[in-house]
Scaffold this active site. Structure first.
Site, PDB file in Angstrom:
ATOM      1  N   LYS A  51       0.809  -1.222   0.000  1.00  0.00           N
ATOM      2  CA  LYS A  51       0.000   0.000   0.000  1.00  0.00           C
ATOM      3  C   LYS A  51       0.842   1.273   0.000  1.00  0.00           C
ATOM      4  O   LYS A  51       0.450   2.292  -0.548  1.00  0.00           O
ATOM      5  CB  LYS A  51      -0.935   0.010   1.214  1.00  0.00           C
ATOM      6  CG  LYS A  51      -1.978  -1.107   1.211  1.00  0.00           C
ATOM      7  CD  LYS A  51      -3.045  -0.865   0.165  1.00  0.00           C
ATOM      8  CE  LYS A  51      -4.168  -1.890   0.273  1.00  0.00           C
ATOM      9  NZ  LYS A  51      -5.170  -1.712  -0.804  1.00  0.00           N
ATOM     10  N   GLU A  92      -9.768   5.992   3.073  1.00  0.00           N
ATOM     11  CA  GLU A  92     -10.621   4.953   3.621  1.00  0.00           C
ATOM     12  C   GLU A  92      -9.731   3.750   3.869  1.00  0.00           C
ATOM     13  O   GLU A  92      -8.698   3.609   3.214  1.00  0.00           O
ATOM     14  CB  GLU A  92     -11.735   4.592   2.631  1.00  0.00           C
ATOM     15  CG  GLU A  92     -11.334   3.617   1.509  1.00  0.00           C
ATOM     16  CD  GLU A  92     -10.261   4.143   0.574  1.00  0.00           C
ATOM     17  OE1 GLU A  92     -10.255   5.348   0.302  1.00  0.00           O
ATOM     18  OE2 GLU A  92      -9.411   3.334   0.126  1.00  0.00           O
ATOM     19  N   SER A 137       1.690  -9.807  -0.889  1.00  0.00           N
ATOM     20  CA  SER A 137       1.354  -8.381  -0.832  1.00  0.00           C
ATOM     21  C   SER A 137       1.589  -7.734   0.525  1.00  0.00           C
ATOM     22  O   SER A 137       1.796  -6.529   0.624  1.00  0.00           O
ATOM     23  CB  SER A 137      -0.104  -8.191  -1.235  1.00  0.00           C
ATOM     24  OG  SER A 137      -0.932  -8.995  -0.418  1.00  0.00           O
TER      25      SER A 137
END
Lengths: 265, 400
Positions: free
Chosen positions: B92, B114, B381
């Site tokens: 991210k 969010e 990830s």
């Protein structure tokens, strides 16, 4: 006289001839129950509404504040279905001032754009407002509404560019002016930017302009009615209906009457 | 292999998917963002600053290495791209660094985001802290409970976490609230979207920022093996890590597999397998596949992984599915949990539950993969620290 068969555009010709703004109250279909819709619409009608907005509830109403979100959630939780709203509307529309739907794009898209618009037309509504379908994405829906003799009512916001406003000239019915940058909901004051927005729109296009979002009291309505062609009241009315319980129709009649009186004075 | 058509088009369309389905108030802001992003994209100074941050602050390039014990066990080569080794523990941060730099260029002082699992919230809070910006992060009440550790991390980083109690109280509702905030404060606020979703230009911009994963992986794999992988496997919630690793390989003869969450099982209706069973629809600003009922109402998604618990998916994935460029399968909570343990024990790597779905797919498909003598690249990830409580709760039977 506004009666059955009047188009949205004719309503504004009529209210203009009376020297006042049009009053456009909003209710969510299915809130508190779908069975209440007929009585609520009759109350608004009798109290002097000029156009009535019927909200078809959606699970993710991202342009709405807490009051309308809650009403939509309630309506969906008690089983409100689009087909039932269409049927209820069909029973109402013959005895009412012009009705328009307000809903989000996914229920329309899922139903099938053309099928939904036909069903809406057949239910007797004269127009449709889709807050998450911006004008630049609306070619197909616009084309279909024109063919079916309905209005796709475009929105204009305080942040809108002049190019956007100019592109609304081809629309029919009226333009829905959003009074603030924000979501629907009761507010203490009418935003100071309303007058500027109205002036900007009026400079560029000749369609009637109704203002909504945050108009909560007869005083707000009087002020907005003095600058715009129409006044839209949603959350303030829905909140009253929510709190009124069995008295909902009576409270609706009284509140809409007070708003109408403020516009007629 | 024929070169793929470049998407999106100038209207933000990936075939019939994508677009901009948001209130009119936001359209000028999206235009402004598109222009600012185009300028940044062609500005070497922007890339220089971003690359330096990715290298010295985030810790890129992340390693790619053969998972030796897992490979021996399965009988074919499995490689792991270690996005879990990024600062903050997931991919991210690649995207939030890019978007925060853009926000600074645009002179926006306030940041909103969010978050579902909290990884995007932590990454946004981190990037905002680095530049002294104020971040407010919307998070569903349900996720606030499930991901208490990440909530605390965001607060430590100086961000404000705003719990969202509407709807299903998860990522979908947090996203609605973030959009409502953005509509209200659009003139001063930059909305950092966490996946390849939302109105144009977000899906394209997030893809571009995440494509660093695939660019590195392609080079690393070739350096290591002299060839390309046969399969690339990555988990798909909104789809940013998977698009990030897929994108550089889109014109290569490589199978791309996106793994969705089947939750309690597709047949139970409690899942997040958007592409596997979803229908076309519009949510959060774009047209894609969606979990919805007969009336076009959005259905709640279910997954043991808060990061996959989303009823939509990025429009470019919908497009890849439609044109047959990528394959999408779904893995249940149980299968993901088994893989979570296997990877931990075999490789000494505790994966995020999202990533465990990709590992589980490879384990499940081991027979055909072995026959093909596959060289599989899994995009790991994120790391699993945030999920340890969820896993323990689940295994102690505190789940519905």
């Amino acid at each position: 006289m506004i009666n059955v068969g009047t188009s949205v555009a004719q309503v504004f010709e009529h209210t203009k001839s009376e020297g006042r703004a049009a009053l456009i109250p909003y209710v969510t279909a299915g809130h508190p129950h779908l069975g209440d819709l007929e009585e609520l619409v009759r109350a608004m009608n009798d109290a002097g509404a000029d156009i009535i907005e019927i909200g078809i509830p959606f699970s993710d109403p991202l342009a709405d504040g807490p009051v309308l979100q809650k009403a939509a959630t309630k309506a969906l939780n008690n089983g409100t279905k689009i087909r039932d709203v269409l049927q209820a509307t069909e029973r109402l529309s013959a005895h009412s001032v012009p009705l328009v739907y307000l809903t989000y794009f996914n229920p329309v898209f899922h139903y099938g754009v053309r099928d939904f618009l036909k069903a809406a037309r057949d239910s007797g509504v004269k127009g449709i407002i889709i807050p998450d379908l911006p004008w630049e994405e609306s070619d197909e829906v616009f084309h279909d509404t024109q063919e079916l003799g309905m209005s796709l009512i475009p929105l204009v916001a305080p942040t809108s560019t002049d190019a956007h406003i100019a592109s609304l000239a081809k629309a029919t019915g009226f333009v829905y002016g959003v009074s603030v940058t924000g979501v629907t909901g009761v507010r203490q004051e009418v935003d100071a930017g309303v007058k500027t927005l109205v002036e900007r729109v009026k400079r560029q296009i000749s369609l009637p302009l109704a203002i909504g979002f945050g108009i909560s009291t007869p005083e707000h309505a009087r002020y907005v009615g003095s600058v715009a062609d129409g006044v839209i009241v949603g959350s303030a009315l829905v909140r009253r209906i929510d709190e009124a319980g069995v008295d909902a129709a009576k409270q609706t009649y009284e509140f809409v009457s007070a708003l109408r009186k403020a516009l007629s004075d | 292999m024929a070169m793929m058509k470049e998407v999106p088009d100038e209207r933000g369309r990936y075939g019939s998917f994508g677009g901009r389905y948001v209130p009119e108030t936001l359209i000028p802001a999206l235009d402004e963002l598109s222009v600012a992003y185009e300028q940044a994209k062609h500005d070497p100074a922007f890339h220089q600053e971003l690359d330096a941050l990715l290298k010295d602050y985030v810790g890129r390039p992340t390693p790619l290495r053969r998972a030796d014990r897992l490979s021996e066990k399965l009988g074919f080569d499995v490689y792991l791209k270690r996005e879990d080794l990024n600062h903050t523990g997931a991919h991210k941060i690649n995207n939030t660094m890019g978007q925060i730099l853009l926000a600074r260029r645009m002179g926006k002082s306030r940041i909103i985001a969010e978050t579902g699992a909290g990884q995007h919230g932590v990454a946004t809070a981190t990037a905002a802290a680095l530049f002294g910006l104020k971040a407010q992060v919307y998070m569903g009440e349900e996720d606030v409970k499930r991901q208490a550790l990440n909530v605390y991390r965001m607060q430590l980083l100086g961000a404000e976490v705003i719990p969202v109690s509407s709807g299903s109280k998860t990522l979908k509702d947090a996203t609605n609230e973030a959009i409502r905030d953005w509509v209200t404060n659009v003139r001063t606020t930059f909305y950092v979207i966490g996946s390849v979703v939302g109105p144009h230009p977000y899906p394209m911009m997030v893809r571009d920022f995440q494509s660093v994963i695939g660019k590195e992986a392609r080079q690393q794999f070739q350096n290591l093996t002299g060839t390309l992988p046969t399969h690339i496997v990555a988990p798909v919630g909104g789809g940013s890590n998977s698009m990030g690793v897929f994108y550089a390989f889109r014109n290569d003869p490589v199978a791309l597999i996106g793994v969705e969450a089947a939750g309690s099982g597709i047949e139970t209706g409690k899942h997040a397998a958007t592409i596997t069973v979803g229908m076309k629809g519009i949510l959060h600003g774009s047209l894609s596949y969606l979990l919805q009922d007969d009336d076009g109402q959005i259905m709640p998604a279910h997954s043991i992984s808060a990061g996959l618990d989303y009823p939509g998916v990025g429009p470019e994935h919908a497009y890849f599915h439609d044109i047959g460029r990528a394959r999408y399968d779904a893995i249940t909570d149980k299968e993901a949990l088994a893989a979570f343990h296997q990877l931990s024990e075999l490789e000494g790597i505790i994966p995020a539950l999202e990533s465990a779905h990709a590992v589980a797919w490879v384990i499940k498909e081991q027979d055909p993969l072995r026959e093909q003598q596959a060289r599989v690249l899994i995009n790991l990830s994120g790391r699993g620290d945030k999920d340890i409580d969820s896993v323990r709760d689940y295994e102690e039977g505190h789940h519905d």
